[in-house]
Design a protein around this motif. Structure first.
Motif, PDB file in Angstrom:
ATOM      1  N   THR A 151       5.906  -4.589  -9.504  1.00 26.67           N
ATOM      2  CA  THR A 151       4.905  -5.543  -9.990  1.00 26.67           C
ATOM      3  C   THR A 151       5.222  -6.017 -11.399  1.00 26.67           C
ATOM      4  N   GLY A 152       5.770  -5.134 -12.227  1.00 23.19           N
ATOM      5  CA  GLY A 152       6.103  -5.484 -13.611  1.00 23.19           C
ATOM      6  C   GLY A 152       5.090  -4.911 -14.572  1.00 23.19           C
ATOM      7  N   GLY A 153       5.514  -3.955 -15.416  1.00 23.65           N
ATOM      8  CA  GLY A 153       4.572  -3.280 -16.300  1.00 23.65           C
ATOM      9  C   GLY A 153       4.588  -3.761 -17.731  1.00 23.65           C
ATOM     10  N   GLU A 154       5.546  -4.623 -18.085  1.00 24.67           N
ATOM     11  CA  GLU A 154       5.686  -5.038 -19.485  1.00 24.67           C
ATOM     12  C   GLU A 154       5.359  -6.521 -19.628  1.00 24.67           C
ATOM     13  N   ASP A 155       4.257  -6.822 -20.308  1.00 28.61           N
ATOM     14  CA  ASP A 155       3.830  -8.209 -20.461  1.00 28.61           C
ATOM     15  C   ASP A 155       4.915  -9.068 -21.108  1.00 28.61           C
ATOM     16  N   HIS A 156       5.564  -8.534 -22.160  1.00 28.71           N
ATOM     17  CA  HIS A 156       6.536  -9.363 -22.888  1.00 28.71           C
ATOM     18  C   HIS A 156       7.733  -9.691 -22.019  1.00 28.71           C
ATOM     19  N   GLU A 157       8.142  -8.781 -21.151  1.00 29.54           N
ATOM     20  CA  GLU A 157       9.276  -9.066 -20.275  1.00 29.54           C
ATOM     21  C   GLU A 157       8.892 -10.087 -19.217  1.00 29.54           C
ATOM     22  N   GLN A 158       7.690  -9.957 -18.653  1.00 32.04           N
ATOM     23  CA  GLN A 158       7.245 -10.932 -17.650  1.00 32.04           C
ATOM     24  C   GLN A 158       7.216 -12.339 -18.239  1.00 32.04           C
ATOM     25  N   ARG A 159       6.832 -12.445 -19.499  1.00 33.10           N
ATOM     26  CA  ARG A 159       6.728 -13.767 -20.116  1.00 33.10           C
ATOM     27  C   ARG A 159       8.091 -14.406 -20.302  1.00 33.10           C
ATOM     28  N   THR A 160       9.145 -13.594 -20.424  1.00 34.66           N
ATOM     29  CA  THR A 160      10.478 -14.195 -20.512  1.00 34.66           C
ATOM     30  C   THR A 160      10.842 -14.918 -19.230  1.00 34.66           C
ATOM     31  N   TYR A 161      10.187 -14.548 -18.127  1.00 34.09           N
ATOM     32  CA  TYR A 161      10.404 -15.215 -16.843  1.00 34.09           C
ATOM     33  C   TYR A 161       9.351 -16.305 -16.580  1.00 34.09           C
ATOM     34  N   GLY A 162       8.493 -16.545 -17.557  1.00 35.67           N
ATOM     35  CA  GLY A 162       7.470 -17.570 -17.381  1.00 35.67           C
ATOM     36  C   GLY A 162       6.221 -17.074 -16.682  1.00 35.67           C
ATOM     37  N   ASP A 163       6.025 -15.761 -16.602  1.00 37.70           N
ATOM     38  CA  ASP A 163       4.870 -15.178 -15.930  1.00 37.70           C
ATOM     39  C   ASP A 163       3.880 -14.692 -16.993  1.00 37.70           C
ATOM     40  N   TYR A 164       2.708 -15.341 -17.074  1.00 39.54           N
ATOM     41  CA  TYR A 164       1.751 -15.030 -18.118  1.00 39.54           C
ATOM     42  C   TYR A 164       0.497 -14.325 -17.605  1.00 39.54           C
ATOM     43  N   LEU A 165       0.539 -13.818 -16.387  1.00 35.68           N
ATOM     44  CA  LEU A 165      -0.594 -13.053 -15.883  1.00 35.68           C
ATOM     45  C   LEU A 165      -0.638 -11.687 -16.555  1.00 35.68           C
ATOM     46  N   ASP A 166      -1.850 -11.120 -16.682  1.00 38.93           N
ATOM     47  CA  ASP A 166      -1.937  -9.763 -17.213  1.00 38.93           C
ATOM     48  C   ASP A 166      -1.701  -8.763 -16.086  1.00 38.93           C
ATOM     49  N   LYS A 167      -1.700  -7.488 -16.432  1.00 38.84           N
ATOM     50  CA  LYS A 167      -1.340  -6.450 -15.470  1.00 38.84           C
ATOM     51  C   LYS A 167      -2.251  -6.452 -14.244  1.00 38.84           C
ATOM     52  N   THR A 168      -3.551  -6.525 -14.460  1.00 39.46           N
ATOM     53  CA  THR A 168      -4.502  -6.524 -13.337  1.00 39.46           C
ATOM     54  C   THR A 168      -4.264  -7.724 -12.430  1.00 39.46           C
ATOM     55  N   GLN A 169      -4.031  -8.883 -13.030  1.00 35.35           N
ATOM     56  CA  GLN A 169      -3.766 -10.086 -12.242  1.00 35.35           C
ATOM     57  C   GLN A 169      -2.451  -9.968 -11.468  1.00 35.35           C
ATOM     58  N   ARG A 170      -1.459  -9.333 -12.097  1.00 35.84           N
ATOM     59  CA  ARG A 170      -0.172  -9.179 -11.407  1.00 35.84           C
ATOM     60  C   ARG A 170      -0.312  -8.331 -10.145  1.00 35.84           C
ATOM     61  N   TYR A 171      -1.104  -7.284 -10.220  1.00 35.06           N
ATOM     62  CA  TYR A 171      -1.295  -6.454  -9.027  1.00 35.06           C
ATOM     63  C   TYR A 171      -2.067  -7.211  -7.952  1.00 35.06           C
ATOM     64  N   ALA A 172      -3.052  -8.010  -8.356  1.00 34.94           N
ATOM     65  CA  ALA A 172      -3.787  -8.808  -7.376  1.00 34.94           C
ATOM     66  C   ALA A 172      -2.856  -9.817  -6.708  1.00 34.94           C
ATOM     67  N   ARG A 173      -2.009 -10.455  -7.492  1.00 36.52           N
ATOM     68  CA  ARG A 173      -1.039 -11.399  -6.929  1.00 36.52           C
ATOM     69  C   ARG A 173      -0.047 -10.673  -6.030  1.00 36.52           C
ATOM     70  N   CYS A 174       0.368  -9.486  -6.429  1.00 39.58           N
ATOM     71  CA  CYS A 174       1.310  -8.713  -5.627  1.00 39.58           C
ATOM     72  C   CYS A 174       0.740  -8.430  -4.239  1.00 39.58           C
ATOM     73  N   GLY A 175      -0.556  -8.087  -4.182  1.00 40.20           N
ATOM     74  CA  GLY A 175      -1.185  -7.850  -2.890  1.00 40.20           C
ATOM     75  C   GLY A 175      -1.147  -9.085  -2.010  1.00 40.20           C
ATOM     76  N   GLU A 176      -1.444 -10.252  -2.592  1.00 40.60           N
ATOM     77  CA  GLU A 176      -1.399 -11.494  -1.831  1.00 40.60           C
ATOM     78  C   GLU A 176       0.025 -11.805  -1.389  1.00 40.60           C
ATOM     79  N   PHE A 177       0.986 -11.594  -2.275  1.00 39.67           N
ATOM     80  CA  PHE A 177       2.396 -11.826  -1.986  1.00 39.67           C
ATOM     81  C   PHE A 177       2.838 -10.999  -0.777  1.00 39.67           C
ATOM     82  N   LEU A 178       2.518  -9.709  -0.779  1.00 48.31           N
ATOM     83  CA  LEU A 178       2.922  -8.834   0.320  1.00 48.31           C
ATOM     84  C   LEU A 178       2.159  -9.145   1.599  1.00 48.31           C
ATOM     85  N   ASP A 179       0.931  -9.598   1.459  1.00 49.50           N
ATOM     86  CA  ASP A 179       0.147  -9.987   2.635  1.00 49.50           C
ATOM     87  C   ASP A 179       0.827 -11.153   3.356  1.00 49.50           C
ATOM     88  N   VAL A 180       1.281 -12.138   2.587  1.00 52.28           N
ATOM     89  CA  VAL A 180       1.967 -13.289   3.187  1.00 52.28           C
ATOM     90  C   VAL A 180       3.285 -12.859   3.825  1.00 52.28           C
TER      91      VAL A 180
END
Length: 389
Positions: A115-144
């Motif tokens: 899922t990604g635990g480091e906010d600063h690293e995620q932002r280098t990839y253009g991902d600005y969601l916080d940790k809680t949001q990332r896990y929620a998105r991860c669930g949707e991603f795996l569901d699809v």
């Protein structure tokens, strides 16, 4: 029972010493991660009886998909446990890539969802969601992805973070890649219980691991699901316990105190609950002392927290004689662990040390299936392991 053993592919480089960094921080070894060297590690893992190699993901290492795809032609049975991060590509593309990999490799893909635990690293990839949001998105991603792999027809999905319309695959992966998933936060437990095939924990003492297994098992029961369980550890295995701890002392003595301090300051900023638990094992480096020796960082029998002084992520190692390491593996297996994802420094030599030192003991104990060596296979001794046992 037959346990599953996996090795690690250091796509940031390798070394005879502990390397600082990883999981959001830069990392490099004095043995560069050339394709030629990684192929050597793949061959060592394959001939030593490992089922797959875990290939990491992040800004601190080479791309996992491209690297493992290039290694398919130099291996025969070795599988690739490829790490991927939801949010950095669409679920439809990820499902398609997995299907292609399975087809071209004849079923040698496993997936480790990070899922990604480091906010600063995620932002280098253009991902600005916080940790809680990332896990929620991860669930949707795996569901699809699960729906696409089911192959029951076009998928329409509209979640909070993921939206696809009329999505389908021309090729369904065969077999469907098993999904490995780790995380110690409540949000991680929710996603794991719903979508993972194997829940992975970093190497904590047996009592803590037992608690994690019970936690995820309870969550999975609510979902009507049954999971496998695995652990991520380093290993220092030698003919005698004294030799193993001497190697741990060598690794510790080679560390620069300034490097340890810098690494701990970086890791203290991590948003990962698992990383926090790793740091607690060595007190954030507060119990670190070259003079005290490696055994001062032994947090459970044969479980050494010294790796985590400088390395992000998995920070513990099993240290001991081949018999002792086998004993600890048997102890973890008795808790319900099926998968052991291991590594060592250097990864090339340590794959042989484990394969020739520990695995035969596990085979004799009936914990892993015996291998039938073919002509040309390594048959029992190398320059890295003495013949006396």
């Amino acid at each position: 029972m037959s346990l599953h053993f996996h090795w690690f592919l250091p796509t940031y480089g390798d070394s005879r010493n502990l390397m600082a960094g990883g999981h959001g921080s830069s990392m490099a070894g004095d043995r560069p991660a050339t394709l030629r060297y990684l192929n050597q590690i793949g061959a060592a893992a394959e001939s030593s009886g490992f089922e797959s190699v875990l290939t990491p993901t992040g800004a601190w290492c080479e791309d996992a998909w491209l690297t493992t795809a290039m290694m398919l032609e130099t291996t025969e049975t070795l599988k690739f446990l490829v790490a991927l991060r939801p949010g950095l590509l669409s679920p439809t593309l990820a499902a398609q890539m997995a299907a292609t990999f399975q087809w071209q490799s004849q079923g040698r893909l496993l997936l480790n969802v990070v899922t990604g635990g480091e906010d600063h690293e995620q932002r280098t990839y253009g991902d600005y969601l916080d940790k809680t949001q990332r896990y929620a998105r991860c669930g949707e991603f795996l569901d699809v992805i699960r729906k696409l792999w089911a192959g029951t027809g076009p998928v329409d999905y509209e979640g909070e973070y993921i939206r696809v319309e009329n999505a389908q695959l021309q090729r369904i992966p065969d077999p469907v890649p098993p999904i490995f998933f780790g995380g110690s936060s409540p949000a991680a437990g929710t996603v794991a219980s719903q979508f993972a095939d194997t829940y992975l924990t970093w190497g904590e003492p047996p009592s803590a691991v037992a608690g994690k297994i019970a936690w995820i098992r309870d969550l999975a029961d609510v979902q009507g699901r049954t999971l496998d369980y695995g652990i991520r550890l380093h290993v220092i295995s030698r003919d005698t316990s004294e030799e193993a701890w001497a190697e741990a002392d060598r690794l510790l003595s080679a560390l620069d105190p300034a490097t340890v301090e810098q690494a701990q300051q970086s890791l203290a900023r991590s948003g990962s609950e698992g990383q926090r638990r790793m740091r607690e094992l060595h007190g954030g480096g507060s119990v670190y002392s070259k003079d005290a020796g490696a055994r001062a960082l032994e947090v459970a029998p044969n479980l050494w927290s010294g790796v985590g002084l400088v390395r992000g992520g998995a920070g513990t190692a099993l240290v001991g004689s081949h018999e002792e390491v086998a004993d600890r593996i048997a102890e973890y297996a008795a808790l319900g662990l099926d998968h052991f994802v291991l590594s060592g420094y250097p990864h090339l030599e340590e794959a042989y040390n484990f394969g020739e030192g520990v695995r035969p003991i596990l085979e004799r104990r009936g914990l892993v299936q015996s291998r039938t060596h073919r002509p040309g296979d390594l048959s029992g001794s190398t320059a890295f392991l003495s013949s006396s046992r």
